[in-house]
Design an enzyme around this catalytic site. Sequence first.
Site, PDB file in Angstrom:
ATOM      1  N   LYS A 182      77.836  63.940  68.945  1.00 55.41           N
ATOM      2  CA  LYS A 182      77.581  63.489  67.578  1.00 55.41           C
ATOM      3  C   LYS A 182      78.236  62.249  67.037  1.00 55.41           C
ATOM      4  CE  LYS A 182      75.274  67.610  66.139  1.00 55.41           C
ATOM      5  NZ  LYS A 182      74.794  68.512  65.093  1.00 55.41           N
ATOM      6  N   LYS A 226      68.366  67.474  73.912  1.00 55.51           N
ATOM      7  CA  LYS A 226      67.699  68.518  73.196  1.00 55.51           C
ATOM      8  C   LYS A 226      66.790  68.470  72.038  1.00 55.51           C
ATOM      9  CE  LYS A 226      71.108  70.061  69.713  1.00 55.51           C
ATOM     10  NZ  LYS A 226      71.292  71.382  69.151  1.00 55.51           N
ATOM     11  N   LYS A 260      66.928  68.319  64.960  1.00 49.19           N
ATOM     12  CA  LYS A 260      66.544  67.857  63.546  1.00 49.19           C
ATOM     13  C   LYS A 260      66.895  66.349  63.438  1.00 49.19           C
ATOM     14  CE  LYS A 260      68.415  72.053  61.635  1.00 49.19           C
ATOM     15  NZ  LYS A 260      69.784  72.057  62.155  1.00 49.19           N
TER      16      LYS A 260
HETATM   17  N1  AQP Z   1      66.997  72.355  71.126  1.00 51.07           N
HETATM   18  C1  AQP Z   1      67.412  73.734  70.606  1.00 51.07           C
HETATM   19  N2  AQP Z   1      67.265  74.781  71.437  1.00 51.07           N
HETATM   20  C2  AQP Z   1      67.625  75.902  71.355  1.00 51.07           C
HETATM   21  N3  AQP Z   1      68.496  76.473  70.426  1.00 51.07           N
HETATM   22  C3  AQP Z   1      68.627  75.483  69.613  1.00 51.07           C
HETATM   23  N4  AQP Z   1      69.367  75.274  68.419  1.00 51.07           N
HETATM   24  C4  AQP Z   1      69.400  74.387  67.816  1.00 51.07           C
HETATM   25  N5  AQP Z   1      68.519  73.321  68.417  1.00 51.07           N
HETATM   26  C5  AQP Z   1      68.104  74.125  69.581  1.00 51.07           C
HETATM   27  C6  AQP Z   1      70.155  76.490  67.788  1.00 51.07           C
HETATM   28  O1  AQP Z   1      69.759  76.590  66.491  1.00 51.07           O
HETATM   29  C7  AQP Z   1      70.932  77.330  65.719  1.00 51.07           C
HETATM   30  C8  AQP Z   1      70.967  76.289  64.381  1.00 51.07           C
HETATM   31  O2  AQP Z   1      71.264  75.110  65.004  1.00 51.07           O
HETATM   32  P1  AQP Z   1      71.919  74.041  63.893  1.00 51.07           P
HETATM   33  O3  AQP Z   1      71.011  73.649  63.016  1.00 51.07           O
HETATM   34  O4  AQP Z   1      73.011  74.547  63.297  1.00 51.07           O
HETATM   35  O5  AQP Z   1      72.798  72.915  64.757  1.00 51.07           O
HETATM   36  P2  AQP Z   1      72.289  71.884  65.796  1.00 51.07           P
HETATM   37  O6  AQP Z   1      72.715  72.748  66.838  1.00 51.07           O
HETATM   38  O7  AQP Z   1      73.238  70.918  65.654  1.00 51.07           O
HETATM   39  O8  AQP Z   1      70.876  71.708  65.591  1.00 51.07           O
HETATM   40  P3  AQP Z   1      70.244  70.568  65.508  1.00 51.07           P
HETATM   41  O9  AQP Z   1      68.600  70.921  65.430  1.00 51.07           O
HETATM   42  O10 AQP Z   1      70.393  69.720  67.004  1.00 51.07           O
HETATM   43  O11 AQP Z   1      70.397  69.569  64.171  1.00 51.07           O
HETATM   44  P4  AQP Z   1      71.138  68.402  64.126  1.00 51.07           P
HETATM   45  O12 AQP Z   1      70.242  67.299  64.791  1.00 51.07           O
HETATM   46  O13 AQP Z   1      71.085  68.230  62.878  1.00 51.07           O
HETATM   47  O14 AQP Z   1      72.415  68.124  64.783  1.00 51.07           O
HETATM   48  C9  AQP Z   1      72.055  77.151  66.743  1.00 51.07           C
HETATM   49  O15 AQP Z   1      72.377  78.447  67.145  1.00 51.07           O
HETATM   50  C10 AQP Z   1      71.602  76.274  67.866  1.00 51.07           C
HETATM   51  O16 AQP Z   1      72.137  76.607  68.902  1.00 51.07           O
END
Ligand code: AQP
Length: 344
Positions: free
Chosen positions: A123, A206, A209
């Site tokens: 990140k 992956k 968001k």
């Molecule tokens: N691509 C994914 N596949 C499976 N699980 C996922 N999670 C996130 N992306 C995937 C799971 O969703 C939960 C919440 O995630 P989060 O929003 O707290 O943080 P993150 O993992 O950082 O999600 P994003 O979508 O990638 O957000 P941004 O872009 O803001 O960093 C977690 O249990 C995560 O494992």
Amino acid sequence: MSTPDISFPPAPENRIFSGVQPTGNLHLGNYLGAIRNWARLQDDYEGIYCLVDMHAITVFQDPEELRANIREATAGLLAAGIDPKTSIIFNQSQVPGHAELAWVFNCVARMGWLNRMTQFKDKAGKNRERASVGLFVYPNLMAADILAYRATHVPVGEDQKQHLELARDIAQKFNNDYGVDYFPQPEPVIQKEAARIMSLRDGSAKMSKSDPSDASRINLTDDADAIAKKIRKARTDPEALPGEVDGLAERAEARNLVGIFAALSDSTMEDVCKDFGGSSFADFKKALTELAVDKLSPMTAEMVRLADEPAYVDGILRDGGERARDLAAPNLKDIYNIVGFLQP
Ligand code: AQP
């Protein structure tokens, strides 16, 4: 060091904590990798599900958008079937215990441990010097989220496993340093299929968001047309689907779509390969679109309905916040006592 002369209640046996960042664009990866599982686990565990707004601001968030995203993500949890009467749904900043315990853990965790966290490296990217300090200590706050409730289980996506291991190390070091057996070792609850959903545009990244390309993810608010378009445009390769999972090695994009199909249909990748082996991706994508629309559209409709009910959503969060504070406050008292903070 003498062991503190205080007693505390035993840790709960079956308590789950998990969280999602209210940073907009809740997507299929969040749903299949986390939220759907939360709804399924709530019958067997005491569920505490959190919109982690304090984590969200480790990267700047527009305040108005953050407020809207907290409501939208709450609607997503409700639409996915989490029952706010059985489980607790709240936003993190309502419970001061998270920040209070995170400070204690900032003093327990070691710099070396945090330096090894791959998510910070991903990140922060090349611009490490300009990343917020909050982003660096994010895993300590995550440990506090879980351990403020002495939660025993944490359903997380594969991508969060390293953070959970750190939470376990922190719990262990705290217990060792202070000569207590206060924190449980929280166990991961990870499902095999859908542990990691990848971007529709790049099988090595992956689904996320914050990906600038909206075509890379299926948002939980996407309508049937948007879902169909994104699946149709999803990157694949020119070969047909293999009859065996082994045939997906080195085919990241193909593997991702098969994984999504398996997760949405509650089957396995083996079964999907058996059913579709030899089919073209054009045909497979049609079947996947039908399945995705069938499974996701009731949820989208409920999210749209809840978008018009902000007072109801706020009420859920208020009630959840109160219940969460009631659980965390006595634990924080114990923890402060253990640490030696005088509480006159
Ligand atoms: N691509 C994914 N596949 C499976 N699980 C996922 N999670 C996130 N992306 C995937 C799971 O969703 C939960 C919440 O995630 P989060 O929003 O707290 O943080 P993150 O993992 O950082 O999600 P994003 O979508 O990638 O957000 P941004 O872009 O803001 O960093 C977690 O249990 C995560 O494992």
